[in-house]
Scaffold this active site. Structure first.
Site, short mmCIF file in Angstrom:
data_model
loop_
_atom_site.label_atom_id
_atom_site.label_comp_id
_atom_site.label_asym_id
_atom_site.label_seq_id
_atom_site.Cartn_x
_atom_site.Cartn_y
_atom_site.Cartn_z
CB CYS A 86 19.76 -73.26 -39.22
SG CYS A 86 20.84 -72.60 -37.95
CB CYS A 91 19.63 -76.04 -32.76
SG CYS A 91 19.74 -74.36 -32.15
CB CYS A 144 17.10 -67.80 -33.50
SG CYS A 144 18.31 -68.96 -32.85
CE1 TYR A 181 46.19 -70.26 -26.97
CE2 TYR A 181 46.62 -71.14 -24.77
CZ TYR A 181 46.87 -71.14 -26.12
OH TYR A 181 47.80 -72.02 -26.65
CG ASP A 212 39.10 -70.25 -22.03
OD1 ASP A 212 38.71 -71.14 -22.81
OD2 ASP A 212 38.36 -69.33 -21.63
CB CYS A 250 34.90 -74.41 -26.38
SG CYS A 250 36.05 -73.65 -27.51
N1 SAH Z 1 39.60 -66.71 -21.44
C1 SAH Z 1 38.83 -65.80 -22.25
C2 SAH Z 1 38.95 -66.04 -23.74
C3 SAH Z 1 38.90 -67.45 -24.24
S1 SAH Z 1 38.66 -67.63 -26.00
C4 SAH Z 1 37.39 -65.80 -21.82
O1 SAH Z 1 36.97 -66.65 -21.05
O2 SAH Z 1 36.64 -64.92 -22.24
C5 SAH Z 1 40.25 -67.93 -26.62
C6 SAH Z 1 41.10 -66.68 -26.76
O3 SAH Z 1 42.36 -67.10 -27.28
C7 SAH Z 1 40.57 -65.63 -27.73
O4 SAH Z 1 40.49 -64.38 -27.07
C8 SAH Z 1 41.62 -65.59 -28.85
O5 SAH Z 1 41.82 -64.28 -29.37
C9 SAH Z 1 42.86 -66.07 -28.13
N2 SAH Z 1 43.91 -66.69 -28.95
C10 SAH Z 1 43.79 -67.43 -30.06
N3 SAH Z 1 44.98 -67.90 -30.47
C11 SAH Z 1 45.90 -67.44 -29.57
C12 SAH Z 1 47.31 -67.59 -29.45
N4 SAH Z 1 48.02 -68.30 -30.32
N5 SAH Z 1 47.93 -66.99 -28.41
C13 SAH Z 1 47.21 -66.26 -27.51
N6 SAH Z 1 45.88 -66.09 -27.58
C14 SAH Z 1 45.23 -66.66 -28.61
#
Ligand code: SAH
Length: 392
Positions: free
Chosen positions: A16, A19, A93, A246, A315, A342
Protein backbone atom coordinates in the site's frame (compact mmCIF):
# COMPACT_ATOMS: atom_id res chain seq x y z
CA UNK A 1 -1.71 0.98 22.16
CA UNK A 2 1.93 0.06 21.63
CA UNK A 3 1.11 -3.63 21.42
CA UNK A 4 -0.95 -3.00 18.28
CA UNK A 5 2.13 -1.70 16.51
CA UNK A 6 2.92 -4.65 14.38
CA UNK A 7 3.16 -4.77 10.63
CA UNK A 8 1.76 -8.28 10.93
CA UNK A 9 -1.59 -6.68 11.63
CA UNK A 10 -1.73 -5.08 8.19
CA UNK A 11 -1.35 -7.58 5.36
CA UNK A 12 -0.75 -4.88 2.74
CA UNK A 13 1.73 -2.77 4.74
CA UNK A 14 4.46 -2.81 2.08
CA UNK A 15 2.25 -2.88 -1.02
CA UNK A 16 0.00 0.00 0.00
CA UNK A 17 2.74 2.43 0.96
CA UNK A 18 0.23 4.54 2.89
CA UNK A 19 1.55 3.90 6.41
CA UNK A 20 5.31 4.29 6.11
CA UNK A 21 5.77 4.30 9.91
CA UNK A 22 3.42 1.45 10.86
CA UNK A 23 6.35 -0.68 12.00
CA UNK A 24 7.60 2.01 14.42
CA UNK A 25 6.26 2.41 17.97
CA UNK A 26 4.17 5.57 18.17
CA UNK A 27 6.63 7.34 20.49
CA UNK A 28 9.41 6.79 17.92
CA UNK A 29 7.21 8.10 15.12
CA UNK A 30 6.66 11.31 17.08
CA UNK A 31 10.34 11.67 17.93
CA UNK A 32 11.26 11.20 14.28
CA UNK A 33 8.82 13.83 13.08
CA UNK A 34 9.91 16.34 15.70
CA UNK A 35 13.58 15.79 14.82
CA UNK A 36 12.82 16.29 11.13
CA UNK A 37 11.13 19.65 11.82
CA UNK A 38 14.06 20.77 14.03
CA UNK A 39 16.43 19.90 11.23
CA UNK A 40 14.39 21.60 8.50
CA UNK A 41 13.80 24.78 10.51
CA UNK A 42 17.26 25.06 12.06
CA UNK A 43 18.26 28.71 12.11
CA UNK A 44 14.74 29.77 11.13
CA UNK A 45 12.52 29.04 14.08
CA UNK A 46 12.12 27.30 17.44
CA UNK A 47 10.24 23.97 17.21
CA UNK A 48 7.92 22.96 20.07
CA UNK A 49 7.31 19.33 21.10
CA UNK A 50 4.98 17.63 18.63
CA UNK A 51 1.34 17.19 19.67
CA UNK A 52 0.53 13.47 19.26
CA UNK A 53 -2.66 11.43 19.51
CA UNK A 54 -3.85 9.30 22.40
CA UNK A 55 -5.18 6.65 20.02
CA UNK A 56 -3.31 6.91 16.71
CA UNK A 57 -5.54 4.50 14.75
CA UNK A 58 -8.74 4.70 12.69
CA UNK A 59 -8.56 8.48 12.75
CA UNK A 60 -9.37 9.20 9.11
CA UNK A 61 -12.80 10.65 8.35
CA UNK A 62 -12.40 10.11 4.60
CA UNK A 63 -12.03 6.69 2.99
CA UNK A 64 -11.54 5.94 -0.67
CA UNK A 65 -11.75 2.58 -2.44
CA UNK A 66 -11.11 1.93 -6.11
CA UNK A 67 -13.17 -0.81 -7.77
CA UNK A 68 -12.00 -3.09 -10.58
CA UNK A 69 -11.23 -6.67 -11.55
CA UNK A 70 -8.24 -8.81 -10.72
CA UNK A 71 -6.42 -11.15 -13.11
CA UNK A 72 -9.03 -13.85 -12.50
CA UNK A 73 -11.76 -11.36 -13.47
CA UNK A 74 -13.03 -11.22 -9.88
CA UNK A 75 -14.36 -7.94 -8.51
CA UNK A 76 -11.87 -6.33 -6.14
CA UNK A 77 -11.83 -3.09 -4.23
CA UNK A 78 -9.07 -1.42 -2.32
CA UNK A 79 -6.19 0.85 -3.18
CA UNK A 80 -3.82 1.26 -6.08
CA UNK A 81 -0.47 -0.33 -5.33
CA UNK A 82 1.97 2.56 -4.90
CA UNK A 83 3.04 3.93 -8.27
CA UNK A 84 0.92 1.46 -10.28
CA UNK A 85 -2.62 0.92 -11.46
CA UNK A 86 -2.83 -2.54 -9.88
CA UNK A 87 -5.55 -2.77 -7.25
CA UNK A 88 -4.46 -4.19 -3.90
CA UNK A 89 -7.55 -5.63 -2.20
CA UNK A 90 -8.23 -3.99 1.17
CA UNK A 91 -11.01 -5.09 3.49
CA UNK A 92 -9.82 -3.33 6.59
CA UNK A 93 -7.34 -0.55 7.34
CA UNK A 94 -5.66 0.57 10.54
CA UNK A 95 -6.11 4.29 9.97
CA UNK A 96 -9.46 4.42 8.17
CA UNK A 97 -12.83 4.73 9.87
CA UNK A 98 -14.05 1.22 10.66
CA UNK A 99 -17.67 1.93 9.74
CA UNK A 100 -16.56 3.29 6.35
CA UNK A 101 -14.58 0.10 5.67
CA UNK A 102 -17.67 -1.94 6.55
CA UNK A 103 -19.87 0.04 4.15
CA UNK A 104 -17.37 -0.42 1.32
CA UNK A 105 -17.39 -4.18 1.84
CA UNK A 106 -21.20 -4.17 1.88
CA UNK A 107 -21.23 -2.32 -1.45
CA UNK A 108 -18.79 -4.81 -2.95
CA UNK A 109 -21.03 -7.66 -1.82
CA UNK A 110 -24.13 -6.07 -3.38
CA UNK A 111 -22.75 -5.46 -6.88
CA UNK A 112 -23.47 -8.89 -8.30
CA UNK A 113 -27.13 -9.10 -7.28
CA UNK A 114 -27.79 -5.57 -8.56
CA UNK A 115 -25.86 -6.33 -11.76
CA UNK A 116 -23.63 -3.33 -11.38
CA UNK A 117 -20.49 -3.89 -13.46
CA UNK A 118 -17.24 -2.45 -12.16
CA UNK A 119 -15.27 -0.20 -14.47
CA UNK A 120 -12.41 -1.66 -16.47
CA UNK A 121 -9.61 0.84 -16.98
CA UNK A 122 -8.26 -0.97 -20.04
CA UNK A 123 -11.47 -1.33 -22.03
CA UNK A 124 -13.44 1.60 -20.62
CA UNK A 125 -16.46 -0.71 -20.02
CA UNK A 126 -18.35 -0.92 -16.76
CA UNK A 127 -19.93 1.50 -14.35
CA UNK A 128 -18.63 1.71 -10.77
CA UNK A 129 -15.14 3.22 -10.47
CA UNK A 130 -14.71 4.39 -6.87
CA UNK A 131 -16.49 4.70 -3.57
CA UNK A 132 -15.70 7.62 -1.30
CA UNK A 133 -17.00 7.82 2.24
CA UNK A 134 -16.91 10.80 4.56
CA UNK A 135 -17.90 10.51 8.19
CA UNK A 136 -18.56 13.41 10.56
CA UNK A 137 -17.12 12.54 13.94
CA UNK A 138 -19.22 14.91 16.04
CA UNK A 139 -22.62 14.34 14.42
CA UNK A 140 -22.23 10.76 13.18
CA UNK A 141 -23.41 11.75 9.68
CA UNK A 142 -22.08 9.62 6.83
CA UNK A 143 -21.78 10.50 3.13
CA UNK A 144 -21.38 7.79 0.49
CA UNK A 145 -20.21 8.89 -2.96
CA UNK A 146 -20.54 6.35 -5.79
CA UNK A 147 -18.26 7.40 -8.63
CA UNK A 148 -19.50 6.06 -11.96
CA UNK A 149 -18.01 6.17 -15.44
CA UNK A 150 -21.25 7.39 -17.01
CA UNK A 151 -24.52 9.01 -15.97
CA UNK A 152 -26.76 5.96 -16.52
CA UNK A 153 -27.10 3.95 -13.32
CA UNK A 154 -30.04 1.60 -13.97
CA UNK A 155 -30.70 0.11 -10.54
CA UNK A 156 -29.79 3.17 -8.52
CA UNK A 157 -33.00 3.59 -6.49
CA UNK A 158 -33.19 -0.04 -5.43
CA UNK A 159 -29.49 -0.12 -4.78
CA UNK A 160 -29.57 2.93 -2.53
CA UNK A 161 -32.62 1.59 -0.68
CA UNK A 162 -30.93 -1.75 -0.04
CA UNK A 163 -27.70 -0.07 1.05
CA UNK A 164 -29.57 2.14 3.52
CA UNK A 165 -31.38 -0.90 4.93
CA UNK A 166 -28.05 -2.53 5.66
CA UNK A 167 -26.52 0.73 6.97
CA UNK A 168 -29.21 3.03 8.39
CA UNK A 169 -26.41 5.26 9.71
CA UNK A 170 -25.76 6.59 6.17
CA UNK A 171 -27.24 10.09 5.90
CA UNK A 172 -26.65 10.94 2.24
CA UNK A 173 -25.76 9.14 -1.01
CA UNK A 174 -24.33 10.89 -4.06
CA UNK A 175 -23.60 9.71 -7.60
CA UNK A 176 -20.54 11.44 -9.00
CA UNK A 177 -19.82 11.00 -12.70
CA UNK A 178 -16.22 10.70 -13.81
CA UNK A 179 -15.81 9.58 -17.40
CA UNK A 180 -12.23 10.78 -17.76
CA UNK A 181 -9.06 8.71 -17.89
CA UNK A 182 -7.50 10.48 -14.98
CA UNK A 183 -6.09 9.79 -11.55
CA UNK A 184 -8.57 12.25 -10.02
CA UNK A 185 -11.22 10.31 -8.14
CA UNK A 186 -14.13 12.73 -8.47
CA UNK A 187 -15.59 14.18 -11.65
CA UNK A 188 -17.42 17.46 -11.99
CA UNK A 189 -21.03 16.26 -12.35
CA UNK A 190 -23.05 15.01 -9.41
CA UNK A 191 -26.57 13.81 -8.58
CA UNK A 192 -27.78 13.52 -5.04
CA UNK A 193 -29.42 10.09 -4.87
CA UNK A 194 -30.60 10.43 -1.32
CA UNK A 195 -30.43 12.93 1.53
CA UNK A 196 -29.01 16.45 1.54
CA UNK A 197 -25.91 15.91 -0.56
CA UNK A 198 -23.59 17.09 2.21
CA UNK A 199 -22.78 16.26 5.80
CA UNK A 200 -22.32 18.46 8.81
CA UNK A 201 -19.58 18.22 11.43
CA UNK A 202 -18.77 20.24 14.56
CA UNK A 203 -15.27 21.53 15.29
CA UNK A 204 -14.34 23.87 18.15
CA UNK A 205 -18.04 24.47 18.84
CA UNK A 206 -18.92 25.51 15.30
CA UNK A 207 -20.97 23.65 12.69
CA UNK A 208 -19.48 23.03 9.27
CA UNK A 209 -21.21 21.76 6.17
CA UNK A 210 -19.01 19.67 3.89
CA UNK A 211 -19.80 18.66 0.32
CA UNK A 212 -18.12 15.83 -1.53
CA UNK A 213 -15.51 17.88 -3.38
CA UNK A 214 -14.54 20.38 -0.68
CA UNK A 215 -11.33 20.02 1.28
CA UNK A 216 -11.86 19.04 4.90
CA UNK A 217 -9.09 18.02 7.32
CA UNK A 218 -9.08 14.22 7.60
CA UNK A 219 -8.23 13.92 11.30
CA UNK A 220 -10.89 15.75 13.32
CA UNK A 221 -9.34 15.11 16.77
CA UNK A 222 -6.04 16.72 15.78
CA UNK A 223 -7.76 19.41 13.71
CA UNK A 224 -9.51 20.77 16.82
CA UNK A 225 -6.12 21.12 18.46
CA UNK A 226 -4.55 22.63 15.31
CA UNK A 227 -7.26 25.26 14.86
CA UNK A 228 -7.23 26.05 18.60
CA UNK A 229 -3.49 26.56 18.37
CA UNK A 230 -3.88 28.78 15.28
CA UNK A 231 -6.31 30.98 17.28
CA UNK A 232 -3.99 31.14 20.30
CA UNK A 233 -1.04 32.08 18.09
CA UNK A 234 -3.03 34.80 16.30
CA UNK A 235 -4.31 36.32 19.57
CA UNK A 236 -6.93 38.34 17.69
CA UNK A 237 -8.53 41.38 19.29
CA UNK A 238 -12.07 42.67 18.73
CA UNK A 239 -11.28 45.50 16.38
CA UNK A 240 -8.80 43.58 14.25
CA UNK A 241 -9.00 42.45 10.63
CA UNK A 242 -7.90 38.99 9.56
CA UNK A 243 -7.41 37.29 6.20
CA UNK A 244 -7.95 33.53 5.85
CA UNK A 245 -6.14 32.51 2.68
CA UNK A 246 -6.64 29.05 1.11
CA UNK A 247 -9.68 28.93 3.39
CA UNK A 248 -11.48 25.82 2.05
CA UNK A 249 -14.95 25.67 3.63
CA UNK A 250 -14.01 28.61 5.86
CA UNK A 251 -13.07 26.77 9.06
CA UNK A 252 -10.17 28.93 10.25
CA UNK A 253 -11.72 32.25 9.23
CA UNK A 254 -15.04 31.40 10.86
CA UNK A 255 -13.35 30.48 14.13
CA UNK A 256 -11.30 33.70 13.93
CA UNK A 257 -14.44 35.77 13.30
CA UNK A 258 -15.58 35.12 16.88
CA UNK A 259 -12.64 37.21 18.15
CA UNK A 260 -11.99 39.59 15.25
CA UNK A 261 -13.61 42.75 13.91
CA UNK A 262 -13.82 41.40 10.40
CA UNK A 263 -12.48 38.51 8.35
CA UNK A 264 -11.85 38.01 4.63
CA UNK A 265 -11.58 34.48 3.24
CA UNK A 266 -10.21 33.50 -0.18
CA UNK A 267 -10.34 30.09 -1.84
CA UNK A 268 -10.01 28.74 -5.40
CA UNK A 269 -12.51 25.84 -5.30
CA UNK A 270 -16.02 27.19 -5.90
CA UNK A 271 -17.76 24.27 -4.11
CA UNK A 272 -15.71 25.03 -1.00
CA UNK A 273 -16.55 28.75 -1.23
CA UNK A 274 -20.25 27.88 -1.45
CA UNK A 275 -19.87 25.70 1.67
CA UNK A 276 -18.01 28.53 3.42
CA UNK A 277 -20.79 31.06 2.71
CA UNK A 278 -23.39 28.59 4.01
CA UNK A 279 -21.28 27.88 7.07
CA UNK A 280 -21.15 31.57 7.94
CA UNK A 281 -24.94 31.78 7.69
CA UNK A 282 -25.48 28.57 9.65
CA UNK A 283 -23.33 29.83 12.52
CA UNK A 284 -24.93 33.27 12.47
CA UNK A 285 -21.67 35.00 11.54
CA UNK A 286 -21.89 38.35 9.76
CA UNK A 287 -18.38 39.77 9.97
CA UNK A 288 -16.86 37.52 7.30
CA UNK A 289 -16.76 37.68 3.48
CA UNK A 290 -15.57 34.93 1.15
CA UNK A 291 -14.09 35.39 -2.29
CA UNK A 292 -13.49 32.79 -4.98
CA UNK A 293 -10.07 33.50 -6.45
CA UNK A 294 -6.45 32.44 -6.61
CA UNK A 295 -4.99 33.47 -3.25
CA UNK A 296 -1.95 35.18 -4.84
CA UNK A 297 -4.00 37.15 -7.36
CA UNK A 298 -6.45 38.18 -4.65
CA UNK A 299 -3.75 39.25 -2.20
CA UNK A 300 -2.05 41.22 -4.96
CA UNK A 301 -5.32 43.09 -5.61
CA UNK A 302 -5.75 43.79 -1.90
CA UNK A 303 -2.22 45.19 -1.70
CA UNK A 304 -2.73 47.29 -4.86
CA UNK A 305 -5.84 48.84 -3.28
CA UNK A 306 -3.84 49.74 -0.18
CA UNK A 307 -5.78 47.34 2.05
CA UNK A 308 -4.48 46.51 5.53
CA UNK A 309 -4.90 43.53 7.85
CA UNK A 310 -3.73 42.71 11.38
CA UNK A 311 -3.43 38.96 10.93
CA UNK A 312 -2.99 36.79 7.84
CA UNK A 313 -3.72 33.07 8.17
CA UNK A 314 -2.55 30.90 5.34
CA UNK A 315 -3.09 27.18 4.93
CA UNK A 316 -1.89 26.33 1.42
CA UNK A 317 -1.69 22.88 -0.24
CA UNK A 318 1.43 20.73 0.24
CA UNK A 319 3.36 22.62 -2.43
CA UNK A 320 3.16 25.75 -0.29
CA UNK A 321 2.40 29.32 -1.22
CA UNK A 322 3.83 31.54 -3.97
CA UNK A 323 6.20 34.50 -4.07
CA UNK A 324 3.31 36.57 -5.40
CA UNK A 325 1.17 35.73 -2.38
CA UNK A 326 3.93 36.18 0.20
CA UNK A 327 5.10 39.52 -1.24
CA UNK A 328 1.55 40.87 -1.37
CA UNK A 329 0.84 39.57 2.13
CA UNK A 330 3.83 41.54 3.42
CA UNK A 331 2.55 44.66 1.64
CA UNK A 332 -0.73 44.62 3.54
CA UNK A 333 1.52 44.67 6.61
CA UNK A 334 -0.14 42.35 9.18
CA UNK A 335 1.63 42.38 12.55
CA UNK A 336 1.23 38.56 12.72
CA UNK A 337 1.13 35.79 10.13
CA UNK A 338 -0.08 32.33 11.12
CA UNK A 339 1.14 29.75 8.62
CA UNK A 340 -0.50 26.32 8.71
CA UNK A 341 1.28 23.76 6.60
CA UNK A 342 1.13 20.10 5.62
CA UNK A 343 4.34 20.39 3.57
CA UNK A 344 7.47 20.73 5.74
CA UNK A 345 9.83 21.52 2.83
CA UNK A 346 7.60 24.17 1.28
CA UNK A 347 7.06 25.60 4.77
CA UNK A 348 10.81 26.01 5.33
CA UNK A 349 11.17 27.62 1.88
CA UNK A 350 8.29 30.05 2.45
CA UNK A 351 9.49 30.98 5.95
CA UNK A 352 12.84 31.98 4.39
CA UNK A 353 11.03 34.17 1.88
CA UNK A 354 8.94 35.76 4.63
CA UNK A 355 12.12 36.33 6.68
CA UNK A 356 13.50 38.45 3.83
CA UNK A 357 10.21 40.35 3.72
CA UNK A 358 10.52 41.36 7.37
CA UNK A 359 8.66 38.55 9.14
CA UNK A 360 10.45 36.57 11.82
CA UNK A 361 9.18 33.05 12.58
CA UNK A 362 8.74 32.86 16.35
CA UNK A 363 7.59 29.33 17.00
CA UNK A 364 6.54 26.21 15.19
CA UNK A 365 4.03 23.76 16.67
CA UNK A 366 4.13 20.38 14.91
CA UNK A 367 0.88 18.40 15.12
CA UNK A 368 0.63 14.70 14.33
CA UNK A 369 -2.29 14.87 11.95
CA UNK A 370 -1.31 11.67 10.11
CA UNK A 371 -0.14 8.97 12.57
CA UNK A 372 1.51 5.86 11.04
CA UNK A 373 2.56 7.93 8.01
CA UNK A 374 5.60 10.15 7.49
CA UNK A 375 3.54 13.31 7.02
CA UNK A 376 3.71 16.30 9.39
CA UNK A 377 1.38 19.25 9.95
CA UNK A 378 2.69 22.49 11.48
CA UNK A 379 1.39 25.81 12.78
CA UNK A 380 3.91 28.67 12.72
CA UNK A 381 3.60 32.17 14.14
CA UNK A 382 5.52 34.97 12.41
CA UNK A 383 5.79 38.56 13.59
CA UNK A 384 6.55 41.69 11.64
CA UNK A 385 9.87 43.16 12.71
CA UNK A 386 9.54 46.57 14.36
CA UNK A 387 11.90 48.29 11.96
CA UNK A 388 9.73 47.35 8.99
CA UNK A 389 12.07 45.33 6.80
CA UNK A 390 14.03 42.46 8.27
CA UNK A 391 17.16 40.92 6.85
CA UNK A 392 18.00 41.59 3.21
N1 SAH B 1 -7.98 26.11 5.59
C1 SAH B 1 -8.83 25.06 5.09
C2 SAH B 1 -8.33 24.42 3.80
C3 SAH B 1 -6.88 24.10 3.68
S1 SAH B 1 -6.44 23.03 2.32
C4 SAH B 1 -9.05 24.02 6.15
O1 SAH B 1 -8.39 24.01 7.18
O2 SAH B 1 -9.93 23.18 5.98
C5 SAH B 1 -5.87 24.10 1.09
C6 SAH B 1 -6.98 24.79 0.32
O3 SAH B 1 -6.35 25.62 -0.66
C7 SAH B 1 -7.91 23.87 -0.46
O4 SAH B 1 -9.25 24.16 -0.11
C8 SAH B 1 -7.65 24.24 -1.94
O5 SAH B 1 -8.83 24.17 -2.73
C9 SAH B 1 -7.16 25.66 -1.83
N2 SAH B 1 -6.30 26.15 -2.91
C10 SAH B 1 -5.41 25.48 -3.66
N3 SAH B 1 -4.75 26.31 -4.48
C11 SAH B 1 -5.25 27.56 -4.25
C12 SAH B 1 -4.96 28.85 -4.79
N4 SAH B 1 -4.04 29.02 -5.74
N5 SAH B 1 -5.64 29.91 -4.32
C13 SAH B 1 -6.58 29.74 -3.35
N6 SAH B 1 -6.89 28.55 -2.80
C14 SAH B 1 -6.24 27.47 -3.25
Amino acid sequence: MERKHHTGLCPVFKKCGGCQYLDLPYASQLAKKEARMRELLRGICEVKPIHGMEDPFHYRNKTHAVFGKDRRRQVVCGIYQEGTHRIVPVTWCMIENEKADEIIQTIRGMLRSFRIPVYDEDTGYGLLRHVLIRTARATGEIMVVLVTAGPVFPSKNNFVRALREKHPEITTVIQNINGKMTSMVLGEREHVLWGRGSIEDVLCGMRFEISSRSFYQINPVQTEYLYGEAMRLAGLGKGETAVDAYCGIGTIGLLASRNAGQVIGVELNSDAVRDAVRNARRNGIRNIRFYQNDAGVFMNQMAAQGARADVVFLDPPRTGSTEEFLRSAARIAPSRIVYISCGPESLARDLRVLGKLGYRAESCQPVDMFPETDEIENAVLLRRQENGKGRG
